[in-house]
Design a protein around this motif. Structure first.
Motif, PDB file in Angstrom:
ATOM      1  N   ARG A 178       0.800  -0.732   0.075  1.00 34.56           N
ATOM      2  CA  ARG A 178      -0.065   0.357  -0.122  1.00 34.56           C
ATOM      3  C   ARG A 178       0.854   1.002  -0.341  1.00 34.56           C
ATOM      4  NH1 ARG A 178      -3.783   1.078   4.759  1.00 34.56           N
ATOM      5  NH2 ARG A 178      -2.161   0.748   6.305  1.00 34.56           N
ATOM      6  N   LYS A 179       1.864   1.360   0.940  1.00 34.24           N
ATOM      7  CA  LYS A 179       2.853   2.579   1.190  1.00 34.24           C
ATOM      8  C   LYS A 179       3.889   2.416  -0.408  1.00 34.24           C
ATOM      9  CE  LYS A 179       5.663   5.413   3.066  1.00 34.24           C
ATOM     10  NZ  LYS A 179       5.089   7.016   3.703  1.00 34.24           N
ATOM     11  N   ARG A 180       4.033   1.911  -1.901  1.00 32.09           N
ATOM     12  CA  ARG A 180       4.576   1.514  -2.523  1.00 32.09           C
ATOM     13  C   ARG A 180       3.461   2.302  -3.121  1.00 32.09           C
ATOM     14  NH1 ARG A 180       7.775  -4.011  -3.662  1.00 32.09           N
ATOM     15  NH2 ARG A 180      10.031  -3.119  -2.721  1.00 32.09           N
ATOM     16  N   PHE A 181       2.018   1.653  -3.341  1.00 31.14           N
ATOM     17  CA  PHE A 181       0.834   2.380  -4.313  1.00 31.14           C
ATOM     18  C   PHE A 181       0.945   3.834  -3.710  1.00 31.14           C
ATOM     19  CE2 PHE A 181      -3.886   3.285  -4.617  1.00 31.14           C
ATOM     20  CZ  PHE A 181      -3.808   3.128  -6.488  1.00 31.14           C
ATOM     21  N   LYS A 188      -3.323   9.497  -6.123  1.00 31.95           N
ATOM     22  CA  LYS A 188      -3.601  10.257  -5.316  1.00 31.95           C
ATOM     23  C   LYS A 188      -5.290  10.007  -5.647  1.00 31.95           C
ATOM     24  CE  LYS A 188      -3.767  14.865  -3.700  1.00 31.95           C
ATOM     25  NZ  LYS A 188      -2.271  16.351  -3.110  1.00 31.95           N
ATOM     26  N   GLY A 189      -5.421  10.139  -3.810  1.00 35.96           N
ATOM     27  CA  GLY A 189      -6.911  10.218  -4.157  1.00 35.96           C
ATOM     28  C   GLY A 189      -7.531   8.774  -4.358  1.00 35.96           C
ATOM     29  N   LYS A 190      -6.960   7.405  -5.296  1.00 37.54           N
ATOM     30  CA  LYS A 190      -7.651   5.993  -5.289  1.00 37.54           C
ATOM     31  C   LYS A 190      -7.082   5.532  -4.221  1.00 37.54           C
ATOM     32  CE  LYS A 190      -5.817   7.114  -9.886  1.00 37.54           C
ATOM     33  NZ  LYS A 190      -5.448   6.132 -10.815  1.00 37.54           N
ATOM     34  N   VAL A 191      -8.608   4.321  -4.197  1.00 36.84           N
ATOM     35  CA  VAL A 191      -7.604   3.101  -3.310  1.00 36.84           C
ATOM     36  C   VAL A 191      -7.168   2.328  -3.718  1.00 36.84           C
ATOM     37  CG1 VAL A 191      -9.435   1.227  -2.030  1.00 36.84           C
ATOM     38  CG2 VAL A 191     -10.275   3.549  -2.324  1.00 36.84           C
ATOM     39  N   TYR A 192      -6.433   1.335  -3.000  1.00 35.12           N
ATOM     40  CA  TYR A 192      -5.527   0.419  -2.943  1.00 35.12           C
ATOM     41  C   TYR A 192      -6.078  -0.611  -3.201  1.00 35.12           C
ATOM     42  CZ  TYR A 192      -1.706  -2.739  -3.772  1.00 35.12           C
ATOM     43  OH  TYR A 192      -0.166  -3.816  -4.228  1.00 35.12           O
ATOM     44  N   THR A 193      -6.110  -1.675  -4.075  1.00 36.25           N
ATOM     45  CA  THR A 193      -7.279  -2.544  -4.204  1.00 36.25           C
ATOM     46  C   THR A 193      -6.366  -3.972  -4.778  1.00 36.25           C
ATOM     47  OG1 THR A 193      -8.214  -2.663  -6.827  1.00 36.25           O
ATOM     48  CG2 THR A 193      -9.119  -1.720  -4.546  1.00 36.25           C
ATOM     49  N   TRP A 197      -4.728  -6.590  -0.328  1.00 38.67           N
ATOM     50  CA  TRP A 197      -5.491  -5.759  -0.303  1.00 38.67           C
ATOM     51  C   TRP A 197      -6.845  -7.008  -1.143  1.00 38.67           C
ATOM     52  CZ3 TRP A 197      -5.543  -2.802   3.879  1.00 38.67           C
ATOM     53  CH2 TRP A 197      -4.118  -2.664   4.284  1.00 38.67           C
ATOM     54  N   SER A 198      -6.513  -7.488  -1.914  1.00 40.21           N
ATOM     55  CA  SER A 198      -7.262  -7.669  -2.941  1.00 40.21           C
ATOM     56  C   SER A 198      -8.095  -9.201  -2.723  1.00 40.21           C
ATOM     57  CB  SER A 198      -6.775  -8.394  -3.757  1.00 40.21           C
ATOM     58  OG  SER A 198      -5.567  -9.410  -4.550  1.00 40.21           O
ATOM     59  N   MET A 199      -7.581  -9.912  -1.225  1.00 39.96           N
ATOM     60  CA  MET A 199      -8.112 -10.313  -0.081  1.00 39.96           C
ATOM     61  C   MET A 199      -8.609  -9.777   0.389  1.00 39.96           C
ATOM     62  SD  MET A 199      -4.766 -13.555  -0.641  1.00 39.96           S
ATOM     63  CE  MET A 199      -5.130 -13.832   0.020  1.00 39.96           C
ATOM     64  N   ALA A 200      -8.613  -9.536   1.071  1.00 41.82           N
ATOM     65  CA  ALA A 200      -9.820  -8.252   2.559  1.00 41.82           C
ATOM     66  C   ALA A 200      -9.423  -7.390   2.456  1.00 41.82           C
ATOM     67  CB  ALA A 200      -9.522  -9.634   3.415  1.00 41.82           C
ATOM     68  N   ARG A 201     -10.527  -6.469   3.151  1.00 40.75           N
ATOM     69  CA  ARG A 201      -9.850  -4.938   2.391  1.00 40.75           C
ATOM     70  C   ARG A 201      -9.338  -4.211   3.812  1.00 40.75           C
ATOM     71  NH1 ARG A 201     -15.522  -5.695   2.359  1.00 40.75           N
ATOM     72  NH2 ARG A 201     -16.315  -4.886   3.541  1.00 40.75           N
ATOM     73  N   HIS A 202      -9.035  -5.638   4.567  1.00 47.21           N
ATOM     74  CA  HIS A 202      -8.502  -4.530   5.969  1.00 47.21           C
ATOM     75  C   HIS A 202      -7.067  -5.484   6.368  1.00 47.21           C
ATOM     76  CE1 HIS A 202     -11.160  -1.962   6.133  1.00 47.21           C
ATOM     77  NE2 HIS A 202     -11.728  -2.155   6.368  1.00 47.21           N
ATOM     78  N   ILE A 203      -6.243  -6.790   4.830  1.00 45.03           N
ATOM     79  CA  ILE A 203      -5.733  -7.991   5.202  1.00 45.03           C
ATOM     80  C   ILE A 203      -4.825  -6.933   6.637  1.00 45.03           C
ATOM     81  CG2 ILE A 203      -4.441  -6.772   3.163  1.00 45.03           C
ATOM     82  CD1 ILE A 203      -4.939 -10.580   4.391  1.00 45.03           C
ATOM     83  N   ASN A 204      -4.066  -5.640   6.404  1.00 45.00           N
ATOM     84  CA  ASN A 204      -3.153  -5.742   7.707  1.00 45.00           C
ATOM     85  C   ASN A 204      -4.149  -6.242   9.103  1.00 45.00           C
ATOM     86  OD1 ASN A 204      -5.487  -3.325   7.266  1.00 45.00           O
ATOM     87  ND2 ASN A 204      -3.903  -1.854   8.343  1.00 45.00           N
ATOM     88  N   GLN A 255     -15.996   4.423  -5.274  1.00 45.29           N
ATOM     89  CA  GLN A 255     -14.207   3.740  -5.311  1.00 45.29           C
ATOM     90  C   GLN A 255     -14.267   2.792  -4.289  1.00 45.29           C
ATOM     91  OE1 GLN A 255     -10.375   4.783  -5.661  1.00 45.29           O
ATOM     92  NE2 GLN A 255     -11.112   7.237  -5.827  1.00 45.29           N
ATOM     93  N   TRP A 256     -14.932   3.002  -3.173  1.00 46.52           N
ATOM     94  CA  TRP A 256     -14.762   2.279  -1.775  1.00 46.52           C
ATOM     95  C   TRP A 256     -15.902   1.173  -1.602  1.00 46.52           C
ATOM     96  CZ3 TRP A 256     -11.164   1.190   1.019  1.00 46.52           C
ATOM     97  CH2 TRP A 256     -11.816   0.089   2.239  1.00 46.52           C
TER      98      TRP A 256
END
Length: 272
Positions: A178-181, A188-193, A197-204, A255-256
């Protein structure tokens, strides 16, 4: 500055008050982050004192509780490690403490752009040390220790280590992705998916839950591992995820909503 940043947060005041992170705010807070870094560096020394010297166990003995004998020190051939005098099991538990401290300090120095004041740094730092200490004391107590089998490695240690490793890697890899994205101005202003993160929205958060459960399981056995995992899962599911979801809904809008449709799981893929 802090008030203005808080005013720009589109969430309700209730959600803001339930979140330790100021979303969308990138005000530098060197003292708070330095305090957090220092507290996490101290933690391995606290846990070593408990595991190697039984610090605090006199109080347990006074109320009639028994603790495990020290065991034979590991012989790895690496003088720095062998000089610690810890048995293989205790050495692995200390390694888990070091691993989570390193991971969290990487997060606070290189991955998180949001501010952290000294108060919140103290809350989170002390909480981690207290929870790790509970793990180690439960390991030392004969009535609760996961180290009850004569053979090594014991089943709780194996399963706990797998959960711990999987969780730590999921957490740190997802946050680096996510940091690299986010570092790319085009995003800017985009959601990283992508990525994990494509496996779970709050995978961290899911990764954090897994390694916390694994650490507890390896130290205090199946019941404590289940309690620890359930505690963090419940906290994320009922507090952290809802307040972050509200922020993302209001910041990213359609987007979300699309992300939620394509990635239905919140924390742990295939489970929740």
């Amino acid at each position: 500055m802090a008030k203005n940043a808080r005013a720009n947060d589109p969430r309700s005041e209730e959600s803001k008050n339930r979140d330790l992170i100021s979303r969308g705010d990138y005000t530098p807070t060197p003292w708070g982050k330095a305090a957090f870094f220092a507290l996490r560096c101290i933690d391995p020394f606290v846990q070593y004192s408990i595991l190697a010297h039984g610090t605090g166990t006199n109080l347990l003995h006074r109320v009639g509780l028994r603790t495990l004998p020290p065991g034979i020190g590991a012989r790895t051939g690496i003088s720095v490690i062998d000089s610690l005098g810890l048995s293989p099991y205790r050495l692995i538990l200390l390694g888990m403490t070091v691993g989570c401290a390193v991971k969290q300090n990487i997060w606070v120095t290189a991955l998180s752009g949001e501010p952290m004041n000294v108060r919140n740094a103290a809350i989170v730092g002390i909480f981690n040390t207290v929870w790790n200490s509970i793990n180690d004391y439960l390991f030392l107590l004969t009535v609760t220790s996961a180290s009850k089998e004569s053979s090594f490695p014991q089943t709780p240690l194996i399963v706990g280590s797998v959960l711990y490793t999987t969780g730590i890697l999921a957490e740190v890899i997802s946050e680096v992705q996510r940091k690299r994205f986010k570092a790319d101005a085009k995003n800017k202003g985009k959601v990283y998916t992508g990525g994990l993160w494509s496996m779970a929205r709050h995978i961290n958060y899911g990764g954090y839950t897994l390694w916390r459960a694994g650490f507890a399981l390896a130290a205090g056995g199946w019941i404590w591992g289940g309690i620890s995992g359930a505690f963090f899962f419940t906290d994320f599911a009922t507090r952290a995820v809802p307040v972050l979801n509200e922020y993302c809904e209001k910041r990213y809008g359609a987007q979300w909503e699309q992300f939620k449709k394509q990635t239905p799981y919140r924390l742990i893929p295939g489970i929740y």
